[in-house]
Design an enzyme around this catalytic site. Structure first.
Site, PDB file in Angstrom:
ATOM      1  N   ILE A 189      35.626  45.979  35.729  1.00 62.57           N
ATOM      2  CA  ILE A 189      34.075  46.294  36.179  1.00 62.57           C
ATOM      3  C   ILE A 189      33.425  45.459  37.024  1.00 62.57           C
ATOM      4  O   ILE A 189      32.981  44.501  36.480  1.00 62.57           O
ATOM      5  CB  ILE A 189      33.520  46.772  34.955  1.00 62.57           C
ATOM      6  CG1 ILE A 189      34.088  47.946  34.172  1.00 62.57           C
ATOM      7  CG2 ILE A 189      32.126  47.536  35.435  1.00 62.57           C
ATOM      8  CD1 ILE A 189      34.537  49.091  34.731  1.00 62.57           C
ATOM      9  N   GLU A 190      33.140  45.915  38.367  1.00 63.37           N
ATOM     10  CA  GLU A 190      32.510  44.848  39.362  1.00 63.37           C
ATOM     11  C   GLU A 190      31.185  45.301  39.463  1.00 63.37           C
ATOM     12  O   GLU A 190      30.556  44.559  40.315  1.00 63.37           O
ATOM     13  CB  GLU A 190      33.599  44.675  40.333  1.00 63.37           C
ATOM     14  CG  GLU A 190      34.897  44.093  39.806  1.00 63.37           C
ATOM     15  CD  GLU A 190      35.986  43.864  41.126  1.00 63.37           C
ATOM     16  OE1 GLU A 190      35.503  43.715  42.282  1.00 63.37           O
ATOM     17  OE2 GLU A 190      37.044  43.735  40.804  1.00 63.37           O
ATOM     18  N   ALA A 191      30.796  46.609  39.370  1.00 70.02           N
ATOM     19  CA  ALA A 191      29.547  47.045  39.672  1.00 70.02           C
ATOM     20  C   ALA A 191      28.419  46.678  38.405  1.00 70.02           C
ATOM     21  O   ALA A 191      28.881  46.369  37.338  1.00 70.02           O
ATOM     22  CB  ALA A 191      29.488  48.579  39.736  1.00 70.02           C
TER      23      ALA A 191
END
Ligand SMILES: Nc1ncnc2c1ncn2[C@@H]1O[C@H](COP(=O)(O)OP(=O)(O)OP(=O)(O)O)[C@@H](O)[C@H]1O
Length: 639
Positions: free
Chosen positions: A132-134
């Site tokens: 998860i990069e957001a």
């Protein structure tokens, strides 16, 4: 999966990286993350994106089920990674949204409701990975929901699922910090790239080391992996070459109790650069040196003990009467004897056939200690046990890095089987000569000239050993790309050594099929096909070897020499156009050019019709190890 270092890899973002099955079959990886489920949450219809590997909406990814099963059966864990770089495509909006996504993942990819539509067919994955990069919330809730679903299934069916995550190295991670705080993750692959503040800087492991300490101390219940790009192009920054990784970085990270291994982004880059092949090779050779020292000390101890026992025995011998008649051991010293039920168990009732050769079928299997083996169940084998054991003993005594090790045999009733070390990369045929597109695509990049040269010289050394350098005095008489297998590091090993001697070949039928096979393969020396060319001997192997090397050159260069297709004409063409050919391969540096020229000159000497003009295998090794400047072409191509 490697014995030396566990590697997790991301697969699915580049169609040219090769199939999932082939990725697992390299034996390089312990975990494969399918990347990515890139759309989910907040009312979106979840969607997989596996680049151009398959088309999920049309159901095209269901065919991956068999590949996933093949990975799992060879011990590789396959997880679905959710998230990735398409930041607008996913988020969780509430606790109930997190629970709904967890249920969807469980029902669709893991052990849940079998009636749900499953984009990966009936595959049951080994877990979920969060990449998860957001900016995000509720991933702690997702982790808790998934874990409780996992637990329900574990209670009912005893199957274990994993939860993993790929945070960035600045600690704590902005997106996954809270989720990781739950302590529910099994493996955490921390991305030490694209993060200049905590990644490796040339010559300086300080920042990486202190971030690594924070991560490993904060996750005592997880194994923590060092995430790295597999090539310079794979990330904006943070690439560490393999030598630096081994000499400077691994010593810093390996000290943590919960160090798990490394994660690489991604399979396509790893395939291009051979990063993990090189890493495994260096670590294995380090382990080997270490083991050699231990073994050396142990051998010295055993020798001392043996001398002591001999002394005692000789002192007492004169009081023991006449010796018993020699019983003769039927089992070769290092060979283990297996019963047919053990063979059945190790091959899971002959479930996975690797292929069928002229002397029997070959199955994949596992020993009790987990080692993979290839089991050749012989047909038409010699029925006289003593004769059979005599032949097998001489094969069992052989030990050379370029000969496939025979580990054991089965000789029970009519069952005769040979248990070999398993060679995960199959045969040279499938690497260098296959017309199968997927194999070509997957492996073409490995076959740079240096690698081919390494294979050629390895096979030469193996044959030199068989021909007597190791006192083996064995003729192979079936040297061809099919019988050169490649281990995990693509080191060549000659297979099928001595097998023809274990089987009857004097009935007409098998003679005919052997002759047919020979016509097809075309690697046999003239004297093997017709005795008018003289007696069969070690120079017959030399001939087949030479032809094979020239064919390797032909396959790699893919050169069009006009109408000409046969090996013999190609050899003639090479003979006449040697320099032109070497110049025409544009990517060849001076050094590589010399290797190729050596392979060709050696090949041309080996395929001389007159046996006396062919070099011995020892001379072949010498020629390959010299420089092409010192080598002359034969006067004629076939004299
Ligand atoms: N030790 C091994 N590890 C992995 N695969 C193996 C091993 N030994 C054999 N195989 C595979 O099993 C298949 C059958 O091998 P085998 O040596 O019996 O036949 P062949 O070489 O194809 O034919 P022939 O015996 O007629 O020359 C081949 O695909 C080969 O690559």
């Amino acid at each position: 999966a490697s014995d030396d270092i566990k590697i997790a890899i991301y697969w699915g973002q580049d169609g040219s990286e090769g199939s999932l099955r082939d990725t697992c079959a390299t034996g390089l990886y312990a975990y494969v993350n399918l990347a990515f489920l890139s759309t989910f949450g907040d009312g979106r219809t979840p969607a997989l994106n596996l680049a151009n590997h398959c088309d999920p909406p049309s159901g095209g990814c269901a065919s991956l089920a068999a590949e996933i099963a093949s990975c799992q059966s060879s011990g590789v864990k396959v997880l679905l990674s959710i998230g990735g770089g398409a930041l607008g495509g996913y988020n969780l909006s509430s606790l109930s949204d997190a629970q709904a996504v967890a249920t969807y993942l469980w029902d669709t990819f893991l052990g849940g409701n079998a009636t749900a539509s499953r984009p990966l067919g009936d595959a049951v994955l080994d877990g979920i990975d969060l990449d998860i990069e957001a900016p995000s919330q509720y991933y702690d809730d997702l982790a808790r929901s998934l874990t409780s679903l996992y637990k329900g299934d574990a209670d009912a069916r005893g199957r274990a699922y994993m939860l993993t995550a790929a945070p960035q190295c600045p600690f704590p991670d902005a997106s996954l910090g809270e989720a990781l705080g739950t302590g529910l993750f099994d493996h955490v692959w921390v991305q030490f790239y694209n993060n200049p503040g905590c990644q490796y800087a040339p010559g300086d492991v300080g920042a990486l080391g202190s971030a690594w300490r924070e991560w490993t101390e904060s996750l005592p219940g997880a194994s923590v992996f060092l995430g790295l790009p597999a090539s310079l192009d794979a990330a904006g920054s943070g690439f560490v070459d393999v030598d630096t990784l081994v000499s400077q970085v691994l010593p810093v990270v390996e000290g943590a109790n919960n160090y798990g291994g490394i994660m690489l982004w991604s399979r396509s880059y790893d395939k291009d650069t051979g990063f993990s092949v090189k890493l495994q090779r260096i670590l294995q050779s380090q382990n080997k040196n270490h083991t050699d020292i231990i073994v050396g000390a142990a051998v010295a101890g055993v020798l001392l003990l043996f001398m002591l026992i001999c002394t005692c025995f000789l002192c007492h011998k004169k009081y023991r009467g006449t010796p018993r008649p020699e019983e003769g051991s039927l089992t070769a010293p290092a060979l283990k004897r297996y019963t047919d039920s053990e063979v059945e168990r190790m091959t899971k009732s002959y479930a996975h056939k690797l292929g069928n050769g002229s002397n029997g079928d070959v199955y994949r299997g596992n020993l009790r200690d987990g080692r993979q083996v290839a089991v050749k169940v012989l047909k038409n084998s010699k029925s006289d046990d003593k004769e059979f054991m005599g032949e097998v003993a001489s094969v069992g005594r052989m030990s050379h890095v370029n000969v496939v090790p025979l580990l054991g045999i089965c000789l029970q009733g009519p069952t005769r089987a040979l248990v070999y070390e398993y060679m995960p990369n199959g045969s040279l045929e499938s690497y260098a000569f296959s017309n199968n597109d997927s194999v070509q695509e997957n492996y073409s990049l490995w076959l740079y000239w240096e690698k081919l040269f390494g294979i050629a010289i390895g096979v030469a050394r193996g044959l030199e050993y068989l021909h007597g350098q190791g006192n083996a005095n064995i003729l192979h008489l079936n040297v061809k790309p099919h019988n050169v297998l490649l281990d995990q590091e693509l080191c060549p090993k000659i297979s099928d050594v001595g097998v023809p001697n274990l089987c009857h070949d004097n009935d007409k039928e098998s003679k005919r099929s052997t002759a047919d096979a020979r016509d097809r393969d075309g690697y046999d020396a003239p004297e093997v096909l017709s005795r008018k060319f003289g007696a069969v001997g070690s120079k017959s192997d030399v001939y087949s070897y030479g032809l094979m090397v020239l064919e390797m050159v032909r396959a790699k260069s893919n050169i069009n020499v006009g109408e000409v297709t046969t090996s013999k004409y190609f050899a003639q063409w090479l003979y006449e156009h040697l320099d032109q050919f070497c110049d025409s391969i544009s990517d060849i540096s001076g050094e590589t050019r010399d290797l190729v020229k050596r392979m060709i000159i050696v090949g041309l000497w080996c395929i001389q019709t007159a046996q006396t003009n062919r070099p011995s295998m020892s001379r072949v090794v010498e020629m390959l190890e010299s420089s092409s400047i010192d080598l002359e072409l034969p006067v004629r191509i076939s004299s």
